[in-house]
Design a protein around this motif. Structure first.
Motif, mmCIF file in Angstrom:
data_model
loop_
_atom_site.group_PDB
_atom_site.id
_atom_site.type_symbol
_atom_site.label_atom_id
_atom_site.label_comp_id
_atom_site.label_asym_id
_atom_site.label_seq_id
_atom_site.Cartn_x
_atom_site.Cartn_y
_atom_site.Cartn_z
ATOM 1 N N ASN A 158 0.861 -1.194 0.000
ATOM 2 C CA ASN A 158 0.000 0.000 0.000
ATOM 3 C C ASN A 158 0.897 1.244 0.000
ATOM 4 O O ASN A 158 1.823 1.348 0.817
ATOM 5 C CB ASN A 158 -0.890 0.024 1.248
ATOM 6 C CG ASN A 158 -1.896 -1.125 1.264
ATOM 7 O OD1 ASN A 158 -2.944 -1.065 0.647
ATOM 8 N ND2 ASN A 158 -1.538 -2.180 1.986
ATOM 9 N N SER A 182 0.059 8.114 -3.404
ATOM 10 C CA SER A 182 0.625 8.821 -4.576
ATOM 11 C C SER A 182 0.908 10.302 -4.237
ATOM 12 O O SER A 182 0.397 10.842 -3.265
ATOM 13 C CB SER A 182 -0.340 8.734 -5.762
ATOM 14 O OG SER A 182 -1.562 9.409 -5.470
ATOM 15 N N LEU A 225 2.599 -1.691 -9.205
ATOM 16 C CA LEU A 225 1.578 -0.784 -8.663
ATOM 17 C C LEU A 225 1.778 0.562 -9.378
ATOM 18 O O LEU A 225 2.871 1.135 -9.332
ATOM 19 C CB LEU A 225 1.751 -0.632 -7.149
ATOM 20 C CG LEU A 225 0.707 0.198 -6.394
ATOM 21 C CD1 LEU A 225 0.613 -0.266 -4.939
ATOM 22 C CD2 LEU A 225 1.023 1.691 -6.431
ATOM 23 N N ALA A 273 -0.028 4.486 -10.606
ATOM 24 C CA ALA A 273 -1.066 5.525 -10.555
ATOM 25 C C ALA A 273 -0.616 6.679 -11.454
ATOM 26 O O ALA A 273 0.535 7.139 -11.382
ATOM 27 C CB ALA A 273 -1.286 6.015 -9.137
ATOM 28 N N GLN A 326 -3.049 3.766 -3.131
ATOM 29 C CA GLN A 326 -3.022 2.678 -4.106
ATOM 30 C C GLN A 326 -2.552 1.395 -3.404
ATOM 31 O O GLN A 326 -1.751 1.451 -2.461
ATOM 32 C CB GLN A 326 -2.074 3.005 -5.259
ATOM 33 C CG GLN A 326 -2.478 4.211 -6.088
ATOM 34 C CD GLN A 326 -3.630 3.897 -7.047
ATOM 35 O OE1 GLN A 326 -4.059 2.754 -7.166
ATOM 36 N NE2 GLN A 326 -4.148 4.915 -7.704
ATOM 37 N N GLN A 386 -1.671 -3.065 -4.029
ATOM 38 C CA GLN A 386 -1.430 -4.222 -4.897
ATOM 39 C C GLN A 386 -1.165 -5.437 -3.999
ATOM 40 O O GLN A 386 -0.588 -5.314 -2.916
ATOM 41 C CB GLN A 386 -0.229 -3.959 -5.807
ATOM 42 C CG GLN A 386 0.119 -5.067 -6.769
ATOM 43 C CD GLN A 386 -0.969 -5.384 -7.772
ATOM 44 O OE1 GLN A 386 -1.948 -6.033 -7.427
ATOM 45 N NE2 GLN A 386 -0.799 -4.891 -9.001
#
Length: 264
Positions: free
Chosen positions: A182, A185, A205, A207, A216, A218
């Motif tokens: 996690n 951004s 991952l 953005a 964000q 993954q």
């Protein structure tokens, strides 16, 4: 020779019968048969006048009654004909198997045996679990090369399988593992991060640049061998790439755990 022997046996058997049928006593002079008795002897020249009357014969004394023959009862001694004992016959066929009898009572407990020898030492204990969760409170910008994402906060690392200095998780045994990443951004910048298995990127991952910063995440499941490494890296500077964090809140986290060892 055999016929002579058989005749001799029959003479021995029948001799008692012949002897028992002959009177053993002779009438005395006083008991001589009266010629006047109807059953006695009479000369053929005697006249009929000399016969006594009928009533006189009925009054005759009992001693003047005719002689009665003794009863003959034959007897054969069978033991004389018994032969020698014969040979033993052949063994007969075995009979059918009988029914199983009832179960017997339990016997007494035996004495305690001697202590056995100690067994060989077992293999060293192996870890059957593995888990970690770490975080980062510092922002990071990309450089000329791939840049590993290091962490400064430990939430869970009970077995020490996550190397904080290198930023790598080292698998303790072969099996299936689950990982999650996690990040937060940065405004107007790309977020471009890889989850790496050894030296190969497993998942990305990403953005796009935006006027707002967003969280964000993954996740991935990997099959690892012992000593395999899983870590996170930031992409090269050829793109404006960054992740955001501060020293107040933790925006970047990386976690993983063992799901199933291969030998289960």
């Amino acid at each position: 020779m055999g016929i002579t022997t058989l005749c001799s046996l029959w003479v021995v058997l029948l001799l008692p019968i012949v002897v028992s049928g002959v009177p053993t006593e002779e009438p005395t002079s006083g008991e001589a048969m009266d010629p006047s008795f109807p059953g006695g002897c009479r000369r053929c020249c005697d006249s009929e006048d000399m016969l006594p009357p009928a009533d006189a014969s009925s009054a005759a004394s009992p001693s003047a009654l005719p002689y009665a023959l003794p009863e003959v009862r034959p007897y054969i001694n069978i033991t004389i004909l018994k032969g020698d004992k014969g040979d033993r016959g052949l063994l007969g066929t075995p009979g059918k198997l009988g029914k199983e009898g009832p179960r017997g009572d339990r016997g007494p407990q035996g004495t305690k045996g001697a202590k056995g020898q100690a067994g060989s030492p077992g293999s060293p204990c192996r870890t059957r679990s593995s888990a970690f969760s770490v975080g980062r409170k510092t922002a990071l910008h990309s450089s000329e090369d791939f840049q590993p994402l290091l962490f400064d906060t430990v939430f869970v690392n009970p077995d020490g399988h996550f190397d904080m200095a290198a930023g790598h998780f080292v698998a303790p045994l072969r099996g299936l593992y689950f990982f999650s990443l996690n990040v937060h951004s940065w405004n107007f910048k790309e977020t471009y991060v890889h989850v790496v298995h050894n030296e190969e990127a497993a998942v990305i991952l990403y953005a796009q640049p935006s006027d707002r910063s967003i969280m964000q995440s993954q996740s991935v499941m990997l099959a690892l061998a012992p000593d395999d490494r899983v870590w996170v890296r930031l992409f090269k500077r050829e793109r404006e790439n960054a992740v955001y964090s501060d020293d107040v809140d933790t925006y970047i986290t990386f976690s993983g755990h063992l799901i199933k060892p291969e030998d289960d």
